[in-house]
Design a protein around this motif. Sequence first.
Motif, mmCIF file in Angstrom:
data_model
loop_
_atom_site.group_PDB
_atom_site.id
_atom_site.type_symbol
_atom_site.label_atom_id
_atom_site.label_comp_id
_atom_site.label_asym_id
_atom_site.label_seq_id
_atom_site.Cartn_x
_atom_site.Cartn_y
_atom_site.Cartn_z
ATOM 1 N N ALA A 237 0.999 -1.207 -0.347
ATOM 2 C CA ALA A 237 -0.294 0.098 0.338
ATOM 3 C C ALA A 237 0.826 1.449 -0.058
ATOM 4 C CB ALA A 237 -1.153 0.551 1.573
ATOM 5 N N ILE A 238 2.013 1.210 0.133
ATOM 6 C CA ILE A 238 3.517 2.456 -0.188
ATOM 7 C C ILE A 238 4.000 1.559 -0.694
ATOM 8 C CG2 ILE A 238 4.937 3.393 1.283
ATOM 9 C CD1 ILE A 238 3.796 1.612 4.451
ATOM 10 N N THR A 239 3.675 2.407 -1.538
ATOM 11 C CA THR A 239 4.533 2.891 -2.935
ATOM 12 C C THR A 239 5.759 3.717 -3.096
ATOM 13 O OG1 THR A 239 3.439 4.693 -4.576
ATOM 14 C CG2 THR A 239 2.089 2.164 -4.549
ATOM 15 N N ASP A 240 5.645 4.274 -2.018
ATOM 16 C CA ASP A 240 7.013 5.237 -1.961
ATOM 17 C C ASP A 240 6.800 6.053 -0.506
ATOM 18 O OD1 ASP A 240 7.972 8.750 -2.476
ATOM 19 O OD2 ASP A 240 9.706 7.262 -3.195
ATOM 20 N N TYR A 241 7.774 6.202 0.244
ATOM 21 C CA TYR A 241 7.425 6.861 1.488
ATOM 22 C C TYR A 241 6.928 8.343 1.212
ATOM 23 C CZ TYR A 241 10.392 3.004 4.073
ATOM 24 O OH TYR A 241 10.590 1.945 4.576
ATOM 25 N N THR B 198 -6.727 -7.583 9.505
ATOM 26 C CA THR B 198 -5.641 -8.465 9.536
ATOM 27 C C THR B 198 -5.942 -8.547 8.037
ATOM 28 O OG1 THR B 198 -5.324 -9.867 11.213
ATOM 29 C CG2 THR B 198 -4.115 -10.661 9.637
ATOM 30 N N ASN B 199 -5.006 -8.134 7.029
ATOM 31 C CA ASN B 199 -5.512 -8.733 5.472
ATOM 32 C C ASN B 199 -5.354 -10.635 5.276
ATOM 33 O OD1 ASN B 199 -6.243 -8.167 2.779
ATOM 34 N ND2 ASN B 199 -4.297 -7.569 2.298
ATOM 35 N N THR B 200 -6.605 -11.184 4.834
ATOM 36 C CA THR B 200 -6.299 -12.457 4.278
ATOM 37 C C THR B 200 -6.369 -12.613 2.760
ATOM 38 O OG1 THR B 200 -9.084 -11.850 4.444
ATOM 39 C CG2 THR B 200 -7.686 -12.606 6.454
ATOM 40 N N VAL B 201 -6.324 -13.982 2.681
ATOM 41 C CA VAL B 201 -6.180 -14.405 1.206
ATOM 42 C C VAL B 201 -7.070 -15.299 1.002
ATOM 43 C CG1 VAL B 201 -5.550 -15.105 -0.719
ATOM 44 C CG2 VAL B 201 -4.132 -13.701 0.560
ATOM 45 N N GLN C 46 -0.924 -6.538 8.956
ATOM 46 C CA GLN C 46 -1.639 -6.303 9.669
ATOM 47 C C GLN C 46 -1.982 -4.690 10.022
ATOM 48 O OE1 GLN C 46 -0.900 -8.098 13.172
ATOM 49 N NE2 GLN C 46 -1.920 -9.720 12.734
ATOM 50 N N ILE C 47 -3.260 -3.987 10.363
ATOM 51 C CA ILE C 47 -2.915 -2.610 10.590
ATOM 52 C C ILE C 47 -3.718 -2.256 11.998
ATOM 53 C CG2 ILE C 47 -4.042 0.086 10.247
ATOM 54 C CD1 ILE C 47 -1.567 -0.711 8.482
ATOM 55 N N LYS C 48 -2.806 -1.691 12.624
ATOM 56 C CA LYS C 48 -3.493 -1.662 14.510
ATOM 57 C C LYS C 48 -3.964 -0.197 14.463
ATOM 58 C CE LYS C 48 -1.337 -0.719 18.171
ATOM 59 N NZ LYS C 48 -0.118 -0.672 19.091
ATOM 60 N N VAL C 49 -5.625 0.037 14.635
ATOM 61 C CA VAL C 49 -5.923 1.756 14.883
ATOM 62 C C VAL C 49 -6.249 1.839 16.390
ATOM 63 C CG1 VAL C 49 -7.366 2.992 14.148
ATOM 64 C CG2 VAL C 49 -6.679 1.643 12.419
ATOM 65 N N THR D 164 1.736 -2.765 8.306
ATOM 66 C CA THR D 164 1.807 -2.908 7.271
ATOM 67 C C THR D 164 0.462 -3.442 6.377
ATOM 68 O OG1 THR D 164 4.930 -3.556 7.845
ATOM 69 C CG2 THR D 164 3.724 -4.620 6.082
ATOM 70 N N TRP D 165 0.056 -3.242 5.513
ATOM 71 C CA TRP D 165 -0.486 -3.879 4.074
ATOM 72 C C TRP D 165 -0.129 -3.770 2.653
ATOM 73 C CZ3 TRP D 165 -5.288 -4.999 6.771
ATOM 74 C CH2 TRP D 165 -6.169 -5.808 5.794
#
Length: 268
Positions: free
Chosen positions: A74-78, A163-166, A175-178, A191-192
């Motif tokens: 999801a992050i292509t460039d900082y 948590t991302n899944t397939v 995973q992302i924590k909000v 991270t995603w």
Amino acid sequence: MNWSRAKTILIFLFLCTAIFQFTVLSTSDKKANKISTDIITSTVEILKANNITVNEKLIPSKNYSLPLATADNAITDYNEFAKFVLGESITPNENNEFTSALGFIRFYANRFNYTPSETNFLLLKADSLSKDCEEYLNTLGLDTSDSSENQSKTGNQTEIILTNTVDGYPIFNSQIKVTVNDGKLTNSQGTWFNVVDKDSPVKLKSITSVLIDLLKENIQKPATIADIKLGYTIPESNVFQKSVILIPVWQITLEDGNKITIDARSPQ
């Protein structure tokens, strides 16, 4: 001879043969996918002899097939991601850190950690907290359409972990924590990777083989296995990657909280 009747009988016999063959093949496939109780019991005994305890009920009794999947960060460039979150007027600092009047963001490998300024807190409604969080993450370019959620609350603070899944199988290190305090989104980090493609399913190592492989791991003994899960991992997640091949893995959690990830792919 009544050819019409003979034709009907032949068609009937053909259908019966086809059904019989299908039943035999289906039964054969089911047997091939099933792990016998004897094998599971023997595996438990081998582990026990090596000071590793596991409850037989934790061990799946079937074999699995999963596809390899391609996923994009999801992050292509900082710098570009920081501008998107903090606006164009950002100040880059050392160690991949950026600040602006809207907040602060830090990057490490595939991870980001964003804290908005007090004047830039996103307000979330208590009755639609999960939905609002997902919508917010979607605006950052994170596809949460195939994900699982875990939510915990302490006082006025709520933590939502996505948590991302397939196809329902977790990507353990995507995973992302909000964090939400008094209805205000005060931090988001993690991270995603967005899944963009999947191959045909491939047969995986049986869990009993993986548990025997566990004996090669450097773990403190005696040890007790608390959980066993099948999912995916992002290889070499300690470096920045724009695109990855997700690897099917078995994740074994020990009673002390230690998590061991073992490649689930069968040797070619």
